[in-house]
Design an enzyme around this catalytic site. Structure first.
Site, PDB file in Angstrom:
ATOM      1  N   GLU A   1       0.864  -1.184   0.000  1.00 45.46           N
ATOM      2  CA  GLU A   1       0.000   0.000   0.000  1.00 45.46           C
ATOM      3  C   GLU A   1       0.897   1.229   0.000  1.00 45.46           C
ATOM      4  O   GLU A   1       1.496   1.559   1.020  1.00 45.46           O
ATOM      5  CB  GLU A   1      -0.910  -0.043   1.243  1.00 45.46           C
ATOM      6  CG  GLU A   1      -2.190   0.745   1.068  1.00 45.46           C
ATOM      7  CD  GLU A   1      -2.017   2.218   1.371  1.00 45.46           C
ATOM      8  OE1 GLU A   1      -1.844   3.003   0.406  1.00 45.46           O
ATOM      9  OE2 GLU A   1      -2.033   2.589   2.546  1.00 45.46           O
TER      10      GLU A   1
ATOM     11  N   CYS B   1      -2.017   9.277   2.670  1.00 39.82           N
ATOM     12  CA  CYS B   1      -1.751   8.609   1.382  1.00 39.82           C
ATOM     13  C   CYS B   1      -2.870   8.866   0.393  1.00 39.82           C
ATOM     14  O   CYS B   1      -2.627   8.992  -0.802  1.00 39.82           O
ATOM     15  CB  CYS B   1      -1.509   7.119   1.576  1.00 39.82           C
ATOM     16  SG  CYS B   1      -2.784   6.283   2.506  1.00 39.82           S
TER      17      CYS B   1
HETATM   18  P1  NDP Z   1       9.272   4.505   3.703  1.00 45.47           P
HETATM   19  O1  NDP Z   1       8.519   3.797   2.639  1.00 45.47           O
HETATM   20  O2  NDP Z   1      10.742   4.564   3.589  1.00 45.47           O
HETATM   21  O3  NDP Z   1       8.929   3.851   5.139  1.00 45.47           O
HETATM   22  C1  NDP Z   1       7.751   3.121   5.411  1.00 45.47           C
HETATM   23  C2  NDP Z   1       8.092   1.990   6.369  1.00 45.47           C
HETATM   24  O4  NDP Z   1       9.015   1.099   5.750  1.00 45.47           O
HETATM   25  C3  NDP Z   1       8.750   2.446   7.666  1.00 45.47           C
HETATM   26  O5  NDP Z   1       8.347   1.615   8.726  1.00 45.47           O
HETATM   27  C4  NDP Z   1      10.217   2.230   7.355  1.00 45.47           C
HETATM   28  O6  NDP Z   1      10.993   2.079   8.502  1.00 45.47           O
HETATM   29  C5  NDP Z   1      10.184   0.942   6.574  1.00 45.47           C
HETATM   30  N1  NDP Z   1      11.349   0.705   5.743  1.00 45.47           N
HETATM   31  C6  NDP Z   1      12.263   1.608   5.271  1.00 45.47           C
HETATM   32  N2  NDP Z   1      13.177   0.983   4.488  1.00 45.47           N
HETATM   33  C7  NDP Z   1      12.851  -0.334   4.469  1.00 45.47           C
HETATM   34  C8  NDP Z   1      13.389  -1.475   3.834  1.00 45.47           C
HETATM   35  N3  NDP Z   1      14.468  -1.421   3.042  1.00 45.47           N
HETATM   36  N4  NDP Z   1      12.768  -2.662   4.008  1.00 45.47           N
HETATM   37  C9  NDP Z   1      11.668  -2.755   4.775  1.00 45.47           C
HETATM   38  N5  NDP Z   1      11.108  -1.709   5.407  1.00 45.47           N
HETATM   39  C10 NDP Z   1      11.687  -0.499   5.255  1.00 45.47           C
HETATM   40  O7  NDP Z   1       8.634   5.913   3.796  1.00 45.47           O
HETATM   41  P2  NDP Z   1       9.180   7.213   4.513  1.00 45.47           P
HETATM   42  O8  NDP Z   1       8.741   7.111   5.920  1.00 45.47           O
HETATM   43  O9  NDP Z   1      10.618   7.462   4.250  1.00 45.47           O
HETATM   44  O10 NDP Z   1       8.334   8.314   3.717  1.00 45.47           O
HETATM   45  C11 NDP Z   1       8.729   8.658   2.394  1.00 45.47           C
HETATM   46  C12 NDP Z   1       7.525   8.903   1.523  1.00 45.47           C
HETATM   47  O11 NDP Z   1       6.686   7.763   1.489  1.00 45.47           O
HETATM   48  C13 NDP Z   1       6.619   9.991   2.005  1.00 45.47           C
HETATM   49  O12 NDP Z   1       7.093  11.210   1.552  1.00 45.47           O
HETATM   50  C14 NDP Z   1       5.305   9.651   1.387  1.00 45.47           C
HETATM   51  O13 NDP Z   1       5.283  10.151   0.086  1.00 45.47           O
HETATM   52  C15 NDP Z   1       5.341   8.136   1.332  1.00 45.47           C
HETATM   53  N6  NDP Z   1       4.578   7.530   2.429  1.00 45.47           N
HETATM   54  C16 NDP Z   1       3.381   6.975   2.144  1.00 45.47           C
HETATM   55  C17 NDP Z   1       2.623   6.439   3.136  1.00 45.47           C
HETATM   56  C18 NDP Z   1       1.294   5.837   2.861  1.00 45.47           C
HETATM   57  O14 NDP Z   1       0.416   5.904   3.707  1.00 45.47           O
HETATM   58  N7  NDP Z   1       1.112   5.188   1.724  1.00 45.47           N
HETATM   59  C19 NDP Z   1       3.047   6.453   4.524  1.00 45.47           C
HETATM   60  C20 NDP Z   1       4.368   7.007   4.719  1.00 45.47           C
HETATM   61  C21 NDP Z   1       5.082   7.529   3.694  1.00 45.47           C
HETATM   62  P3  NDP Z   1      11.750   3.349   9.118  1.00 45.47           P
HETATM   63  O15 NDP Z   1      10.699   4.420   9.299  1.00 45.47           O
HETATM   64  O16 NDP Z   1      12.252   2.818  10.377  1.00 45.47           O
HETATM   65  O17 NDP Z   1      12.783   3.731   8.101  1.00 45.47           O
END
Ligand code: NDP
Length: 501
Positions: A244, A278
């Site tokens: 998602e 999102c």
């Molecule tokens: P990420 O996709 O990087 O993070 C989402 C989750 O994935 C966090 O729990 C993160 O952990 C984890 N994660 C990060 N790297 C890995 C990996 N290699 N393998 C497995 N899990 C991982 O999003 P960001 O928080 O950096 O946000 C960046 C952008 O993503 C935002 O600007 C927005 O555009 C989008 N976003 C969309 C969301 C939605 O609801 N669809 C929610 C959040 C962000 P950790 O935080 O510990 O790095």
């Protein structure tokens, strides 16, 4: 990822702090779980999953509803924590929790009907047999959650995975681990016997370790870029995933729209939660005949909205410090590309807060129109008619949600939109309806949380046939009579060979 909360990520770093994004105050301290820690958590979860599955639908429903009641009865305490660690106003945190408990309640009640064994028609060729299907849990499901809706979003997977009979290992975002811990601790109060829901904390590497720790399925919410990494990490073991990701959701204002309602929905859909949604409204396409009046309304209403940390603020800070630069970049690029701000300006970005920015005349190729901004900004474009609005709304690599405002044509417009969810004459309402599947197409990901599809996402179907009486014409044997060929040929021709429809 670098962040204020997660400071420079040294290889040997064993703990990290989560911080109040508005003040920088430390909220809590958490371990950075290693790949071994994560693997051990998944191993502990296996017998817990078997035990949980044995409880059956009714046994699980009782426990899940007890968990729901704990969350609901301690709403104020939990909302305060969400306010401190995520930054959103307490009222918004209460709203988020209210939706999460609705989903939890629905999933726990609907699981038996959606996933339990049911008879299906056996068809002509197997008319001597009964046929049934049931949906079985994967065992241990890994859930990787985001920070923007740190309860509602991961619970869209956790509630449904648990109701389906799985144990869950949950890795919250590094920005919201205390919120994740609150949920897991509350669950342990109603399920003290086994570690059915566990927490692992850390950075991206911990999330990556969860993908490769032997889970039966992985549910991810976050960016498209990280979603691809999650898929790649899950690929070698063929671990199924539900992805998602974000969106660039459009709101269409048709010529016959209730403009007051459209203005209200556009302003709230774009600015609430500081735009960190999102399925938030990021782009508006308003037809020429109502464009000026709509823009005047948005300009008036958006100017009244304010981000801040005080009790009177409409939304809070940007939760992830790195996001502030993305928002600044999108505003700068929009203006450099010929756009103009009628509310706010580049100066509206004052980390950790961003005040509302309403942008007009931004070219469609600009990053502010193409990429997810995830901030309290909105672009409004004038379009010739509804057809052009639909065409531009669909010209995105994302396809999560959309909103349509039209007195008479809302459904017809909705049916032509390439996205997973549409609200007619409101914004983001689909996320509040437990029975509606939530998810997107294209770069917004695939698979579904919520609804019956969301329950089935966390279970695999097992189909069973059982012979009730000898087949009048047995074809699945080498010992079939010579007449079988003639009979089957006649049967197929008689049944399907006539007519064209
Ligand atoms: P990420 O996709 O990087 O993070 C989402 C989750 O994935 C966090 O729990 C993160 O952990 C984890 N994660 C990060 N790297 C890995 C990996 N290699 N393998 C497995 N899990 C991982 O999003 P960001 O928080 O950096 O946000 C960046 C952008 O993503 C935002 O600007 C927005 O555009 C989008 N976003 C969309 C969301 C939605 O609801 N669809 C929610 C959040 C962000 P950790 O935080 O510990 O790095």
């Amino acid at each position: 990822m670098t962040s204020m909360a997660a400071a420079p990520q040294a290889a040997q770093q064993t703990t990290f702090e989560s911080l109040d994004p508005a003040t920088g105050a430390v909220v809590a301290n958490f371990p950075v779980h290693t790949a071994d820690d994560v693997r051990r958590a998944v191993e502990r979860a296996r017998p817990a999953a078997a035990w949980w599955r044995e409880l059956g639908f009714d046994g699980r429903k009782t426990r899940l509803r007890a968990w729901r009641s704990i969350i609901a009865s301690r709403l104020d305490e939990f909302a305060e924590l969400i306010h401190r660690e995520n930054g959103k106003p307490v009222f918004d945190a209460i709203g988020e929790l209210s939706i999460a408990v609705e989903h939890l309640d629905w999933a726990s009640g609907a699981a038996a009907k959606v996933l339990g064994r049911r008879r299906v028609g056996s068809g002509l060729l197997a008319m001597n047999q009964s046929a049934s299907v049931e949906y079985l849990p994967y065992g241990v499901v890994g859930v990787i959650g985001p920070w923007n809706y740190p309860v509602h979003t991961p619970m869209g997977s956790i509630s449904y995975a648990l109701a389906a009979g799985n144990a869950v290992v949950f890795k919250p975002s590094e920005f919201t681990p205390a919120i994740g811990k609150w949920l897991v601790d509350a669950f342990a109060e109603v399920v003290p016997e086994q570690p059915v829901l566990q927490l692992v904390t850390g950075f991206g590497a911990t999330g990556n370790a969860l993908c490769t720790a032997g889970v039966g399925k992985l549910a991810f919410t976050g960016s498209t870029a990280t979603g691809k990494k999650v898929m790649a990490a899950c690929a070698p073991t063929l671990t199924p995933v539900v992805i998602e990701c974000g969106g660039k959701d459009a709101l269409i204002v048709a010529a016959d729209a209730d403009l007051e309602a459209a203005v209200d929905a556009a302003v709230w859909g774009a600015l609430s939660n500081a735009g960190q949604t999102c399925a938030g409204v990021e782009r508006v396409y308003a037809v020429a005949s109502v464009y000026d009046e709509f823009v005047a309304g948005v300009t008036r209403e958006a100017a009244k909205v304010r981000g801040g940390a005080d009790a009177g603020a409409d939304y809070g800070p940007i939760t992830m410090p790195g996001q502030v630069e993305v928002i600044r970049q999108h505003i700068d690029d929009a203006i450099a590309d010929g756009g103009r701000a009628v509310v706010g300006s580049p100066d509206s970005v004052q980390a950790p807060f961003v005040q509302p920015v309403v942008l007009l005349d931004v070219p469609e190729h600009s990053v502010a129109v193409q990429e997810e901004t995830f901030g309290p900004t909105i672009t409004i474009a004038k379009v010739r008619d509804e057809d052009e609005a639909i065409e531009l709304a669909n010209a995105s690599r994302y396809g999560l949600g959309a909103a349509v405002f039209s007195a008479k044509g809302g459904r017809a417009i909705a049916e032509r939109l390439s996205c997973g969810c549409v609200s007619i004459n409101s914004a983001i309402s689909f996320a509040m309806v437990p029975e509606l599947p939530f998810g997107g197409v294209g770069d917004s990901g695939f698979g579904r949380i919520h609804g019956a599809d969301g329950l089935r996402e966390f279970a695999w179907p097992r189909s069973v046939t059982s012979v009730r009486f000898p087949a009048p014409l047995k074809v699945t044997t080498f010992k079939h009579p010579k007449s079988a060929r003639v009979l089957v040929t006649r049967l197929v021709k008689a049944r399907w060979g006539r007519g064209r429809s």
